[in-house]
Design a protein around this motif. Structure first.
Motif, PDB file in Angstrom:
ATOM      1  N   TRP A 174      37.199  40.321  35.911  1.00  0.00           N
ATOM      2  CA  TRP A 174      38.376  41.052  35.422  1.00  0.00           C
ATOM      3  C   TRP A 174      39.131  41.645  36.601  1.00  0.00           C
ATOM      4  CZ3 TRP A 174      38.240  46.793  34.856  1.00  0.00           C
ATOM      5  CH2 TRP A 174      37.070  47.369  35.362  1.00  0.00           C
ATOM      6  N   GLN A 175      40.148  42.437  36.308  1.00  0.00           N
ATOM      7  CA  GLN A 175      41.034  42.970  37.342  1.00  0.00           C
ATOM      8  C   GLN A 175      41.482  44.391  36.989  1.00  0.00           C
ATOM      9  OE1 GLN A 175      44.002  39.990  36.223  1.00  0.00           O
ATOM     10  NE2 GLN A 175      43.650  39.031  38.209  1.00  0.00           N
ATOM     11  N   GLU A 201      44.264  45.447  36.475  1.00  0.00           N
ATOM     12  CA  GLU A 201      45.307  45.397  35.443  1.00  0.00           C
ATOM     13  C   GLU A 201      44.734  45.325  34.035  1.00  0.00           C
ATOM     14  OE1 GLU A 201      45.116  43.663  38.179  1.00  0.00           O
ATOM     15  OE2 GLU A 201      47.081  43.410  39.121  1.00  0.00           O
ATOM     16  N   PRO A 241      33.278  36.039  43.358  1.00  0.00           N
ATOM     17  CA  PRO A 241      32.322  35.007  42.961  1.00  0.00           C
ATOM     18  C   PRO A 241      30.974  35.263  43.626  1.00  0.00           C
ATOM     19  CG  PRO A 241      34.394  34.035  43.756  1.00  0.00           C
ATOM     20  CD  PRO A 241      34.438  35.488  44.080  1.00  0.00           C
ATOM     21  N   ASP A 260      44.309  33.971  39.416  1.00  0.00           N
ATOM     22  CA  ASP A 260      43.078  33.383  39.940  1.00  0.00           C
ATOM     23  C   ASP A 260      42.993  31.910  39.575  1.00  0.00           C
ATOM     24  OD1 ASP A 260      41.463  35.463  41.219  1.00  0.00           O
ATOM     25  OD2 ASP A 260      41.560  36.441  39.261  1.00  0.00           O
ATOM     26  N   ASN A 279      40.188  39.048  48.974  1.00  0.00           N
ATOM     27  CA  ASN A 279      39.147  39.818  48.322  1.00  0.00           C
ATOM     28  C   ASN A 279      38.098  40.194  49.374  1.00  0.00           C
ATOM     29  OD1 ASN A 279      36.952  40.691  46.766  1.00  0.00           O
ATOM     30  ND2 ASN A 279      37.671  39.503  45.029  1.00  0.00           N
ATOM     31  N   ILE A 311      38.955  50.492  39.866  1.00  0.00           N
ATOM     32  CA  ILE A 311      38.974  50.448  38.399  1.00  0.00           C
ATOM     33  C   ILE A 311      37.557  50.327  37.830  1.00  0.00           C
ATOM     34  CG2 ILE A 311      39.271  47.944  38.196  1.00  0.00           C
ATOM     35  CD1 ILE A 311      41.044  50.499  35.961  1.00  0.00           C
ATOM     36  N   ARG A 363      41.778  33.840  44.506  1.00  0.00           N
ATOM     37  CA  ARG A 363      43.201  34.106  44.286  1.00  0.00           C
ATOM     38  C   ARG A 363      44.075  32.904  44.637  1.00  0.00           C
ATOM     39  NH1 ARG A 363      44.195  38.224  41.290  1.00  0.00           N
ATOM     40  NH2 ARG A 363      46.279  37.784  42.039  1.00  0.00           N
ATOM     41  N   ASP A 422      27.907  38.408  34.683  1.00  0.00           N
ATOM     42  CA  ASP A 422      28.848  38.258  35.794  1.00  0.00           C
ATOM     43  C   ASP A 422      30.216  38.520  35.183  1.00  0.00           C
ATOM     44  OD1 ASP A 422      30.623  37.379  37.713  1.00  0.00           O
ATOM     45  OD2 ASP A 422      29.512  35.558  38.200  1.00  0.00           O
ATOM     46  N   THR A 423      30.717  39.726  35.380  1.00  0.00           N
ATOM     47  CA  THR A 423      31.940  40.132  34.687  1.00  0.00           C
ATOM     48  C   THR A 423      33.154  39.879  35.560  1.00  0.00           C
ATOM     49  OG1 THR A 423      31.707  42.401  35.479  1.00  0.00           O
ATOM     50  CG2 THR A 423      30.746  41.889  33.343  1.00  0.00           C
TER      51      THR A 423
HETATM   52  C1  WT7 Z   1      40.153  40.208  41.519  1.00  0.00           C
HETATM   53  C2  WT7 Z   1      40.534  41.548  40.948  1.00  0.00           C
HETATM   54  C3  WT7 Z   1      37.794  44.773  38.285  1.00  0.00           C
HETATM   55  C4  WT7 Z   1      36.828  44.113  39.131  1.00  0.00           C
HETATM   56  C5  WT7 Z   1      36.856  44.655  40.532  1.00  0.00           C
HETATM   57  C6  WT7 Z   1      37.959  44.071  41.396  1.00  0.00           C
HETATM   58  C7  WT7 Z   1      38.222  38.907  41.666  1.00  0.00           C
HETATM   59  C8  WT7 Z   1      36.769  40.060  39.963  1.00  0.00           C
HETATM   60  C9  WT7 Z   1      35.193  38.594  39.638  1.00  0.00           C
HETATM   61  C10 WT7 Z   1      34.062  37.800  39.269  1.00  0.00           C
HETATM   62  C11 WT7 Z   1      34.879  36.105  40.665  1.00  0.00           C
HETATM   63  C12 WT7 Z   1      36.122  38.046  40.556  1.00  0.00           C
HETATM   64  C13 WT7 Z   1      39.366  38.062  41.107  1.00  0.00           C
HETATM   65  C14 WT7 Z   1      40.288  39.090  40.514  1.00  0.00           C
HETATM   66  N1  WT7 Z   1      37.085  39.001  40.739  1.00  0.00           N
HETATM   67  N2  WT7 Z   1      35.633  39.834  39.306  1.00  0.00           N
HETATM   68  N3  WT7 Z   1      33.115  38.240  38.423  1.00  0.00           N
HETATM   69  N4  WT7 Z   1      33.953  36.563  39.811  1.00  0.00           N
HETATM   70  N5  WT7 Z   1      35.963  36.812  41.079  1.00  0.00           N
HETATM   71  O1  WT7 Z   1      39.205  44.422  40.870  1.00  0.00           O
HETATM   72  O2  WT7 Z   1      40.587  44.777  42.931  1.00  0.00           O
HETATM   73  O3  WT7 Z   1      41.648  44.335  40.683  1.00  0.00           O
HETATM   74  O4  WT7 Z   1      40.450  42.520  41.957  1.00  0.00           O
HETATM   75  O5  WT7 Z   1      38.788  40.198  41.891  1.00  0.00           O
HETATM   76  O6  WT7 Z   1      39.981  37.385  42.149  1.00  0.00           O
HETATM   77  O7  WT7 Z   1      41.627  38.670  40.387  1.00  0.00           O
HETATM   78  P1  WT7 Z   1      40.538  44.076  41.621  1.00  0.00           P
END
Ligand code: WT7
Length: 674
Positions: free
Chosen positions: A427-428, A430, A402, A525, A546, A324, A540, A424-425
């Motif tokens: 998001w997910q 979704e 993180p 999270d 991750n 994404i 998570r 430090d963004t």
């Molecule tokens: C999960 C989502 C869209 C970003 C790429 C991954 C973890 C995402 C951070 C951050 C700590 C983070 C969470 C989240 N995550 N950004 N800046 N700091 N943890 O997308 O595969 O949908 O994974 O990535 O755990 O739920 P994804």
């Protein structure tokens, strides 16, 4: 972290670091009242500004329709086209400006600079092929399984031009993974490429198409046509034979439609732009469904406010478009703003640790976006390497996992030369775009913290019982979003029940309610909220791992292991890794009559690579006499996780078979020499 408990968090909060005057003086977002303006009292009306960043064929009449909660509908009544917004609308002023810089992995190959005009011509030709050669129309799904080449955004935008729903599967995933997703989305067309470069090797990518078709067919969906882009035009770079009647060379089809123009189809804002599959807690991947108007306005606004992109910027996001991050922040966001976006084919450290900084110098990249895993890798491979190159970033992003404060500091001091503002963004998949980040020109950075929620979003941290944990309490809980936002997924493709169950059931106040206040969004999270409103994301709360910033479902890896004939039970746990954050570690037990052997370990390992892809390669395959289990027969993953990470296994006396824990631990410790 166990879902049901909160716990004290002791890591010290870090000191603030303020953005440089140089950055602040040119920043896109400098309105100190922005958070006030976007307070919940004004929800949802403040999102008009986001919508107004786009060109609409027909303006919307209803900002937010909640009648089918929690399936939110944004900008209802509006019509627009995403491809038009990312290309056509820039032609008047920027037709001769680079839209895409394509950097091939081999340094001896020339960088391709594709202008907006050229992108326009190529996208139109491909749209003509999709419509007139393949008979595709609005609402049809097409599975793409493409590497990091310009043909990928070109194909996506050609789909968007016609309202065809693209579903790009990460190129590094296996053919089987692509086939399963093609089946779920009911795609009759698969678009792939013959080959691409990775670590200096030209990989036979087309070989995966055969597996994809086979898998999809087995599951009940026939892929009728496979279109193959050529890495080198006019030349077939894959040794895999093509199948008569099914496989066609995309470049040949495009040649028949040279300079053909295809009018963009005016799409209702709520029509689907794309599907993006992501791992869930069951084996079956979820097709996350994103809308046209809501999604595009959200990524455009986030690219402006948080990424600080201007049309004059050269922007390099090193993610893969198969995730994404790449969809939102390589393709749709930067192109919607008329910027130049960089697409790099290969590995960041190929052929050496200076590669990224050479690319940055060559193209005068001024915004750089990558993951903690890549940063750790670059830091390890070339700590002082950035010093040698004359590039200058104004802004940098970290995303996906993180980041440790010391890794953050290297990024800031060495890569950013203490000049670049860092976001430090958090998001997910979704979410379409960011949930948390600092506003780079207005708020200080805090290493290891993602910052506040982005303007417009409001979050709360709940404990296991659904009580709010106040800011500064020093306790972690489940971070939830209080209000919906335009970039949020519409639903899970063909599975509304799973959508509601996964994201909304837990803290929903009334399942019949059509009031958004009753539907907090569960991110899944754990996070700590500091007194200053900054969130630190811990990881998570469910069965997701991750790996290098990419989500992997433990169930997916486990079911691949279970496909090996000898395997009776499988459990995957995250093992800490210095570079990738975590890596799956696999424990299995065998069916009666089978003996452990190195050969069998290899066989299981290969199966996982084949079924899921190399990204899921386990750190270890541990064949155990039995699995540690509760009395009700549940495998105790927590115990296995402690063994993997050389931590105290805690009290195991209540298990059905406590003695097995010591045996497994001895086996692992011995092999790892601890
Ligand atoms: C999960 C989502 C869209 C970003 C790429 C991954 C973890 C995402 C951070 C951050 C700590 C983070 C969470 C989240 N995550 N950004 N800046 N700091 N943890 O997308 O595969 O949908 O994974 O990535 O755990 O739920 P994804």
């Amino acid at each position: 972290m166990s879902e049901e408990h909160t716990y004290s968090v002791t890591m010290e909060e870090q000191e603030y670091i303020y953005p440089s005057y140089e950055f602040v003086s040119q920043a896109n977002m400098t309105d100190p009242k922005i958070r006030e303006k976007m307070s919940l009292d004004n929800f949802p009306y403040y999102y008009k500004e986001f919508a107004d960043m786009l060109e609409w064929d027909e303006y919307w009449h209803t900002m937010l329709d909640t009648s089918d909660a929690p399936c939110w509908r944004w900008f209802v009544g509006g019509r627009l086209n995403a491809s038009y917004n990312c290309i056509d609308r820039h032609l008047k002023e920027h037709k001769n400006k680079t839209a895409i810089h394509f950097v091939p992995e081999l340094e001896e190959e020339d960088i391709v600079h594709m202008t907006y005009q050229t992108l326009y011509m190529r996208v139109n030709e491909v749209a003509a092929v999709l419509r007139d050669e393949l008979g595709l129309k609005k609402g049809d799904r097409v599975t793409l399984h493409l590497p990091m080449v310009p043909e990928l955004p070109i194909t996506m935008l050609a789909c968007a031009r016609l309202g065809i729903i693209h579903s790009q599967v990460f190129g590094g995933f296996s053919g089987m993974a692509a086939g399963e997703r093609a089946w779920d989305s009911e795609s009759e067309v698969l678009i792939t490429m013959d080959a691409y470069y990775r670590s200096g090797k030209l990989l036979d990518h087309f070989a995966k198409a055969e597996e994809a078709c086979k898998k999809s067919e087995e599951m009940g969906q026939t892929i009728k046509t496979v279109c193959i882009w050529q890495r080198y035009k006019g030349k077939n770079s894959s040794p895999t034979p093509m199948k008569e009647g099914r496989d066609i060379i995309m470049n040949d089809l495009v040649a028949k439609h040279k300079r053909e123009i295809v009018e963009p189809v005016s799409m209702p804002a709520e029509d689907i732009l794309f599907l993006m599959y992501t791992s869930g807690t069951t084996g079956r991947p979820k097709g996350i469904q994103h809308s046209t108007g809501g999604y595009l306005s959200y990524v455009t606004a986030m690219s402006h406010i948080i990424q600080d992109i201007k049309p004059t910027d050269v922007y390099w996001c090193m993610a893969d478009i198969g995730w994404i991050t790449g969809h939102s922040f390589i393709v749709y966001g930067p192109l919607s703003l008329g910027a130049s976006t960089v697409i790099y084919e290969g590995v960041p450290t190929y052929p050496d640790a200076g590669r990224c900084w050479r690319v940055a110098e060559e193209l005068d990249v001024n915004i750089y976006h990558t993951s903690p895993t890549a940063i750790r890798m670059l830091r390890k491979a070339g700590y002082d390497e950035p010093d040698k190159y004359n590039y200058k970033f104004k802004h940098m992003t970290t995303v996906g996992e993180p980041i440790e404060p010391e890794v953050w500091r290297w990024y800031y001091e060495k890569v950013g030369k203490k000049k670049a503002a860092i976001v430090d963004t958090y998001w997910q998949t979704e979410n379409g775009g960011f949930l948390c980040s600092t506003i780079p020109g207005l708020e200080p950075m805090k290493p290891g913290s993602a910052g506040k929620t982005v303007p417009g979003l409001h979050a709360v941290v709940y404990d296991g019982e659904g009580n709010e944990i106040p800011p500064g309490a020093g306790k972690a809980g489940n971070i939830c979003m209080v209000n919906p936002w335009p970039g949020s997924m519409q639903t899970i493709w063909k599975d509304r029940d799973r959508y509601v169950r996964t994201y909304y059931e837990r803290y929903n106040k009334d399942p019949k309610s059509t009031d958004w206040r009753d539907w907090p969004y569960l991110t899944g999270d754990a996070a700590v909220l500091a007194a200053d409103g900054y969130f630190r994301i811990l990881g998570r709360i469910d069965d997701l791992i991750n790996v290098a910033g990419h989500r992997l479902g433990t169930k997916e890896v486990e079911s691949a292991a279970l496909a090996v004939e000898e395997v009776a039970e499988a459990a995957v746990v995250p093992a800490k890794d210095e570079i990738k954050g975590s890596i799956p570690d696999l424990y299995v037990s065998l069916k009666p009559g089978y003996e452990p052997s190195e050969e069998l370990e290899k066989k299981i390992n290969n199966m996982i690579r084949e079924v899921v892809g190399p990204i899921a390669t386990p750190k270890g395959v541990w064949i155990c006499a039995d699995m540690p289990k509760t009395r009700s027969g549940k495998i105790m993953r927590r115990v296995l996780g402690s063994i993997s990470n050389n931590e105290d296994v805690g009290d195991v006396t209540t298990l059905a078979n406590p003695e097995i824990v010591q045996d497994i631990k001895e086996m692992v410790d011995k092999k790892l020499g601890r």
